[in-house]
Design a protein around this motif. Structure first.
Motif, mmCIF file in Angstrom:
data_model
loop_
_atom_site.group_PDB
_atom_site.id
_atom_site.type_symbol
_atom_site.label_atom_id
_atom_site.label_comp_id
_atom_site.label_asym_id
_atom_site.label_seq_id
_atom_site.Cartn_x
_atom_site.Cartn_y
_atom_site.Cartn_z
ATOM 1 N N THR A 27 -7.541 -6.623 -6.043
ATOM 2 C CA THR A 27 -7.907 -7.495 -5.146
ATOM 3 C C THR A 27 -7.537 -8.886 -6.115
ATOM 4 N N GLY A 62 -1.360 -6.265 3.060
ATOM 5 C CA GLY A 62 -1.433 -7.576 2.392
ATOM 6 C C GLY A 62 -0.202 -7.989 1.498
ATOM 7 N N LEU A 88 -5.276 -2.456 4.889
ATOM 8 C CA LEU A 88 -5.135 -3.718 4.351
ATOM 9 C C LEU A 88 -4.473 -4.049 3.061
ATOM 10 N N ASP A 135 -0.733 -12.154 1.638
ATOM 11 C CA ASP A 135 -1.463 -12.841 2.410
ATOM 12 C C ASP A 135 -3.173 -12.897 1.786
ATOM 13 N N SER A 161 -5.705 -14.288 3.018
ATOM 14 C CA SER A 161 -6.645 -13.950 4.099
ATOM 15 C C SER A 161 -7.028 -12.592 4.332
ATOM 16 N N ARG A 162 -5.843 -11.528 4.175
ATOM 17 C CA ARG A 162 -6.222 -10.201 4.415
ATOM 18 C C ARG A 162 -7.054 -9.598 2.662
ATOM 19 N N ASP A 210 -10.403 -10.198 3.359
ATOM 20 C CA ASP A 210 -11.225 -9.539 4.237
ATOM 21 C C ASP A 210 -11.444 -8.092 3.347
#
Length: 100
Positions: A71, A21, A17, A81, A83-84, A87
């Motif tokens: 993050t 991402g 991810l 991204d 949304s990733r 996640d």
């Protein structure tokens, strides 16, 4: 041993991810900010290696904390991204380092 295997699977998914991402396509007219997280991903790998070598609460928390900090950096990058990243954050919040 199951907890360690679960952590390995979670780590593998997180890395996928993180990498995915960082690579998103932008519209042609939109200036893309290039964000390079290669160094951060190398540090994340080192933190995971330390955890894998000695799976304890301290090493788990060090990995989790660094990943959450990463993050936050990723969210500031317009080419990532979001949304990733969300996640990834959700998975990290799910990690329970008290199990070690």
């Amino acid at each position: 041993m199951k907890k360690l295997n679960d952590m390995k699977q979670l780590y593998t998914f997180l890395i996928c991810l993180f990498i995915a991402g960082t690579f998103v396509s932008c519209e042609k007219d939109e200036p893309a900010e290039i964000c390079d997280f290669e160094l951060e991903l190398a540090v994340l790998q080192k933190k995971y290696d330390e955890f894998e070598k000695l799976p304890n609460k301290q090493n788990c928390n060090a990995f989790k904390s660094y990943a959450l900090d990463l993050t936050k950096k990723m969210k500031k990058c317009s080419s990532v991204d979001k949304s990733r990243v969300a996640d990834i954050e959700e998975l990290l919040e799910y990690m329970d380092c008290n199990e070690f």
